[in-house]
Design a protein around this motif. Structure first.
Motif, PDB file in Angstrom:
ATOM      1  N   MET A 119     -49.863 -63.069  35.444  1.00 40.10           N
ATOM      2  CA  MET A 119     -48.682 -62.539  34.771  1.00 40.10           C
ATOM      3  C   MET A 119     -48.649 -61.016  34.889  1.00 40.10           C
ATOM      4  O   MET A 119     -47.594 -60.419  35.086  1.00 40.10           O
ATOM      5  CB  MET A 119     -48.695 -62.968  33.303  1.00 40.10           C
ATOM      6  CG  MET A 119     -47.421 -62.645  32.562  1.00 40.10           C
ATOM      7  SD  MET A 119     -46.032 -63.648  33.163  1.00 40.10           S
ATOM      8  CE  MET A 119     -44.853 -63.417  31.851  1.00 40.10           C
ATOM      9  N   ALA A 120     -49.834 -60.394  34.784  1.00 35.62           N
ATOM     10  CA  ALA A 120     -49.896 -58.937  34.887  1.00 35.62           C
ATOM     11  C   ALA A 120     -49.367 -58.459  36.238  1.00 35.62           C
ATOM     12  O   ALA A 120     -48.630 -57.468  36.313  1.00 35.62           O
ATOM     13  CB  ALA A 120     -51.333 -58.460  34.678  1.00 35.62           C
ATOM     14  N   LEU A 121     -49.738 -59.154  37.319  1.00 38.11           N
ATOM     15  CA  LEU A 121     -49.254 -58.761  38.641  1.00 38.11           C
ATOM     16  C   LEU A 121     -47.744 -58.929  38.731  1.00 38.11           C
ATOM     17  O   LEU A 121     -47.039 -58.060  39.261  1.00 38.11           O
ATOM     18  CB  LEU A 121     -49.945 -59.576  39.730  1.00 38.11           C
ATOM     19  CG  LEU A 121     -49.444 -59.311  41.159  1.00 38.11           C
ATOM     20  CD1 LEU A 121     -49.627 -57.850  41.537  1.00 38.11           C
ATOM     21  CD2 LEU A 121     -50.146 -60.215  42.163  1.00 38.11           C
ATOM     22  N   LEU A 122     -47.217 -60.034  38.215  1.00 39.12           N
ATOM     23  CA  LEU A 122     -45.772 -60.248  38.261  1.00 39.12           C
ATOM     24  C   LEU A 122     -45.035 -59.167  37.485  1.00 39.12           C
ATOM     25  O   LEU A 122     -43.963 -58.702  37.909  1.00 39.12           O
ATOM     26  CB  LEU A 122     -45.432 -61.633  37.704  1.00 39.12           C
ATOM     27  CG  LEU A 122     -45.860 -62.820  38.557  1.00 39.12           C
ATOM     28  CD1 LEU A 122     -45.629 -64.124  37.808  1.00 39.12           C
ATOM     29  CD2 LEU A 122     -45.130 -62.836  39.893  1.00 39.12           C
ATOM     30  N   VAL A 123     -45.595 -58.745  36.354  1.00 38.69           N
ATOM     31  CA  VAL A 123     -44.976 -57.655  35.584  1.00 38.69           C
ATOM     32  C   VAL A 123     -45.024 -56.360  36.388  1.00 38.69           C
ATOM     33  O   VAL A 123     -44.053 -55.601  36.425  1.00 38.69           O
ATOM     34  CB  VAL A 123     -45.680 -57.486  34.224  1.00 38.69           C
ATOM     35  CG1 VAL A 123     -45.195 -56.214  33.524  1.00 38.69           C
ATOM     36  CG2 VAL A 123     -45.413 -58.694  33.336  1.00 38.69           C
ATOM     37  N   MET A 124     -46.142 -56.104  37.057  1.00 43.77           N
ATOM     38  CA  MET A 124     -46.248 -54.906  37.897  1.00 43.77           C
ATOM     39  C   MET A 124     -45.230 -54.928  39.027  1.00 43.77           C
ATOM     40  O   MET A 124     -44.615 -53.909  39.355  1.00 43.77           O
ATOM     41  CB  MET A 124     -47.659 -54.811  38.488  1.00 43.77           C
ATOM     42  CG  MET A 124     -48.744 -54.449  37.502  1.00 43.77           C
ATOM     43  SD  MET A 124     -50.344 -54.372  38.350  1.00 43.77           S
ATOM     44  CE  MET A 124     -51.421 -54.969  37.063  1.00 43.77           C
ATOM     45  N   LEU A 125     -45.052 -56.087  39.643  1.00 46.84           N
ATOM     46  CA  LEU A 125     -44.091 -56.200  40.739  1.00 46.84           C
ATOM     47  C   LEU A 125     -42.682 -55.859  40.281  1.00 46.84           C
ATOM     48  O   LEU A 125     -41.870 -55.356  41.055  1.00 46.84           O
ATOM     49  CB  LEU A 125     -44.126 -57.612  41.332  1.00 46.84           C
ATOM     50  CG  LEU A 125     -45.383 -57.988  42.119  1.00 46.84           C
ATOM     51  CD1 LEU A 125     -45.334 -59.454  42.535  1.00 46.84           C
ATOM     52  CD2 LEU A 125     -45.550 -57.096  43.347  1.00 46.84           C
ATOM     53  N   GLU A 126     -42.401 -56.132  38.992  1.00 47.82           N
ATOM     54  CA  GLU A 126     -41.083 -55.810  38.452  1.00 47.82           C
ATOM     55  C   GLU A 126     -40.811 -54.314  38.452  1.00 47.82           C
ATOM     56  O   GLU A 126     -39.662 -53.880  38.429  1.00 47.82           O
ATOM     57  CB  GLU A 126     -40.953 -56.356  37.023  1.00 47.82           C
ATOM     58  CG  GLU A 126     -40.767 -57.848  36.937  1.00 47.82           C
ATOM     59  CD  GLU A 126     -39.463 -58.308  37.566  1.00 47.82           C
ATOM     60  OE1 GLU A 126     -38.416 -57.699  37.262  1.00 47.82           O
ATOM     61  OE2 GLU A 126     -39.492 -59.257  38.358  1.00 47.82           O
ATOM     62  N   SER A 127     -41.867 -53.509  38.445  1.00 47.73           N
ATOM     63  CA  SER A 127     -41.690 -52.056  38.396  1.00 47.73           C
ATOM     64  C   SER A 127     -41.427 -51.456  39.776  1.00 47.73           C
ATOM     65  O   SER A 127     -41.115 -50.264  39.880  1.00 47.73           O
ATOM     66  CB  SER A 127     -42.929 -51.397  37.775  1.00 47.73           C
ATOM     67  OG  SER A 127     -44.062 -51.538  38.624  1.00 47.73           O
ATOM     68  N   LEU A 128     -41.556 -52.235  40.831  1.00 46.30           N
ATOM     69  CA  LEU A 128     -41.315 -51.748  42.183  1.00 46.30           C
ATOM     70  C   LEU A 128     -39.826 -51.776  42.514  1.00 46.30           C
ATOM     71  O   LEU A 128     -39.059 -52.503  41.899  1.00 46.30           O
ATOM     72  CB  LEU A 128     -42.074 -52.612  43.194  1.00 46.30           C
ATOM     73  CG  LEU A 128     -43.590 -52.743  43.017  1.00 46.30           C
ATOM     74  CD1 LEU A 128     -44.148 -53.698  44.070  1.00 46.30           C
ATOM     75  CD2 LEU A 128     -44.271 -51.392  43.088  1.00 46.30           C
ATOM     76  N   THR A 129     -39.437 -50.990  43.521  1.00 44.68           N
ATOM     77  CA  THR A 129     -38.075 -51.115  44.033  1.00 44.68           C
ATOM     78  C   THR A 129     -37.967 -52.432  44.789  1.00 44.68           C
ATOM     79  O   THR A 129     -38.987 -52.985  45.230  1.00 44.68           O
ATOM     80  CB  THR A 129     -37.724 -49.951  44.978  1.00 44.68           C
ATOM     81  OG1 THR A 129     -38.525 -50.074  46.173  1.00 44.68           O
ATOM     82  CG2 THR A 129     -37.983 -48.606  44.317  1.00 44.68           C
ATOM     83  N   LEU A 163     -43.441 -48.207  52.522  1.00 47.23           N
ATOM     84  CA  LEU A 163     -43.016 -48.954  51.334  1.00 47.23           C
ATOM     85  C   LEU A 163     -44.158 -49.813  50.801  1.00 47.23           C
ATOM     86  O   LEU A 163     -44.454 -49.810  49.602  1.00 47.23           O
ATOM     87  CB  LEU A 163     -41.822 -49.857  51.681  1.00 47.23           C
ATOM     88  CG  LEU A 163     -40.465 -49.213  51.873  1.00 47.23           C
ATOM     89  CD1 LEU A 163     -39.466 -50.259  52.386  1.00 47.23           C
ATOM     90  CD2 LEU A 163     -39.951 -48.593  50.575  1.00 47.23           C
ATOM     91  N   ALA A 164     -44.793 -50.547  51.712  1.00 46.43           N
ATOM     92  CA  ALA A 164     -45.897 -51.417  51.297  1.00 46.43           C
ATOM     93  C   ALA A 164     -47.067 -50.605  50.774  1.00 46.43           C
ATOM     94  O   ALA A 164     -47.720 -50.992  49.792  1.00 46.43           O
ATOM     95  CB  ALA A 164     -46.334 -52.302  52.464  1.00 46.43           C
ATOM     96  N   SER A 165     -47.340 -49.457  51.405  1.00 46.01           N
ATOM     97  CA  SER A 165     -48.443 -48.605  50.979  1.00 46.01           C
ATOM     98  C   SER A 165     -48.203 -48.048  49.583  1.00 46.01           C
ATOM     99  O   SER A 165     -49.111 -48.012  48.743  1.00 46.01           O
ATOM    100  CB  SER A 165     -48.625 -47.460  51.979  1.00 46.01           C
ATOM    101  OG  SER A 165     -49.628 -46.574  51.544  1.00 46.01           O
ATOM    102  N   THR A 166     -46.967 -47.621  49.315  1.00 43.70           N
ATOM    103  CA  THR A 166     -46.618 -47.105  47.991  1.00 43.70           C
ATOM    104  C   THR A 166     -46.783 -48.190  46.934  1.00 43.70           C
ATOM    105  O   THR A 166     -47.340 -47.948  45.854  1.00 43.70           O
ATOM    106  CB  THR A 166     -45.173 -46.584  47.983  1.00 43.70           C
ATOM    107  OG1 THR A 166     -45.040 -45.536  48.946  1.00 43.70           O
ATOM    108  CG2 THR A 166     -44.780 -46.074  46.605  1.00 43.70           C
ATOM    109  N   ALA A 167     -46.298 -49.389  47.249  1.00 40.21           N
ATOM    110  CA  ALA A 167     -46.427 -50.504  46.309  1.00 40.21           C
ATOM    111  C   ALA A 167     -47.892 -50.848  46.078  1.00 40.21           C
ATOM    112  O   ALA A 167     -48.328 -51.073  44.947  1.00 40.21           O
ATOM    113  CB  ALA A 167     -45.681 -51.722  46.859  1.00 40.21           C
ATOM    114  N   ARG A 168     -48.672 -50.882  47.146  1.00 38.20           N
ATOM    115  CA  ARG A 168     -50.092 -51.221  47.052  1.00 38.20           C
ATOM    116  C   ARG A 168     -50.840 -50.211  46.189  1.00 38.20           C
ATOM    117  O   ARG A 168     -51.661 -50.577  45.343  1.00 38.20           O
ATOM    118  CB  ARG A 168     -50.692 -51.261  48.454  1.00 38.20           C
ATOM    119  CG  ARG A 168     -52.086 -51.839  48.544  1.00 38.20           C
ATOM    120  CD  ARG A 168     -52.588 -51.791  49.982  1.00 38.20           C
ATOM    121  NE  ARG A 168     -51.640 -52.387  50.900  1.00 38.20           N
ATOM    122  CZ  ARG A 168     -51.043 -51.717  51.898  1.00 38.20           C
ATOM    123  NH1 ARG A 168     -51.298 -50.433  52.101  1.00 38.20           N
ATOM    124  NH2 ARG A 168     -50.200 -52.341  52.699  1.00 38.20           N
TER     125      ARG A 168
END
Length: 300
Positions: A119-129, A163-168
């Protein structure tokens, strides 16, 4: 509309599990994932026989189209969530299910989520563009080459790699102090024991001073509309809520591979609580009460 037959149809429909896994990680709910995959298949079946014969990899084609659909949904999601009543949270999944059913041709196939999809990862993904999320999921999770992702997000391969690097980097920073699965479950058990016994001081020792509780009722059930901030307020909210739980029956269960708390009323799941643990302290508590996000828990 022409439809392929035999092995080719089975091969195409057999990709549904993979496509649902892609879409869920991008969109955060099983209903949105189902809709995205349904649209990808609709576009496939609208192709002529000659067009389909010219596609060397149906899996790659379907994945690209599913990702394109998800990108469009993510682009409009921010506006839709501004209209959402209260806090919007990703969907907590029961065990391994997105949808139901057991065979490849069932329109609601099951998809297995690996233990890293917390769930924590899914919440983090929500903060990405939207573009960052698509690039990260497709490359880091499903190993799609950047030149193929670039076509989907409308960027150069170099820009897509960034983009992927920023998200990572963003996700790595957020997960740096995250507890191991074993320690997470130990802390959650201690946390729940303190909740059940009404031990305010014990609960406060397990909460990060800046702990946050968010509740997603979606306007369908009564719920706190804004985040509850700070250990003391969170602890008193939890103990006060449990004192008023009435006929709700709570139990410790596995949610996304980690310990969480499930609340049932007359055998029906009415709420799921998931927690994030950093440095042996609970930093976030997410309560999902919206019935639309609890369907995987209440399937036959």
């Amino acid at each position: 509309m022409s439809v392929p037959h035999g092995d080719s149809l089975g091969q195409v429909l057999g990709e549904r599990r993979h496509l649902l896994a892609v879409a869920f990680r991008m969109l955060g709910t099983s209903a949105d994932a189902e809709d995205a995959v349904q649209e990808a298949y609709a576009r496939w079946f609208r192709l002529s026989d000659d067009e389909r014969a010219g596609i060397r990899s149906p899996e790659a084609w379907l994945t690209r189209v599913t990702a394109n659909v998800c990108l469009d949904v993510l682009g409009s999601a921010r506006h839709r969530r501004e209209q959402y009543v209260g806090e919007w949270l990703p969907e907590p999944l029961s065990g391994t299910a997105v949808g139901g059913g057991s065979t490849a041709v069932d329109p609601l196939d099951r998809v297995t989520l690996d233990d890293s999809v917390t769930m924590a990862l899914l919440v983090m993904l929500e903060s990405l563009t939207p573009a960052e999320r698509v690039a990260f999921v497709l490359h880091d999770v499903f190993a799609m080459p950047f030149d193929e992702i670039a076509v989907i997000v409308g960027r150069t391969p170099q820009a897509t790699r960034k983009l992927a690097s920023t998200a990572r980097r963003h996700i790595a920073e957020r997960r740096r102090r995250e507890a191991s699965a074993e320690r997470h479950d130990e802390v959650v058990r201690e946390f729940w024991a303190a909740c059940e016994s009404g031990d305010l001081s014990g609960l406060l020792t397990l909460l990060d001073p800046s702990a946050v509780t968010r509740v997603d009722g979606g306007g369908q059930v009564r719920a706190v509309l804004k985040p509850i901030l700070g250990a003391d307020k969170v602890a008193r909210f939890l103990l006060g809520g449990l004192a008023k739980q009435g006929e709700l029956v709570p139990s410790l269960e596995t949610v996304h591979g980690l310990a969480g708390i499930v609340f049932r009323l007359d055998g029906i799941v009415a709420g799921v609580a998931t927690l994030d643990v950093h440095d042996d302290l609970v930093t976030d508590i997410w309560f999902t009460l919206n019935p639309a996000k609890l369907t995987t828990w209440n399937q036959p």
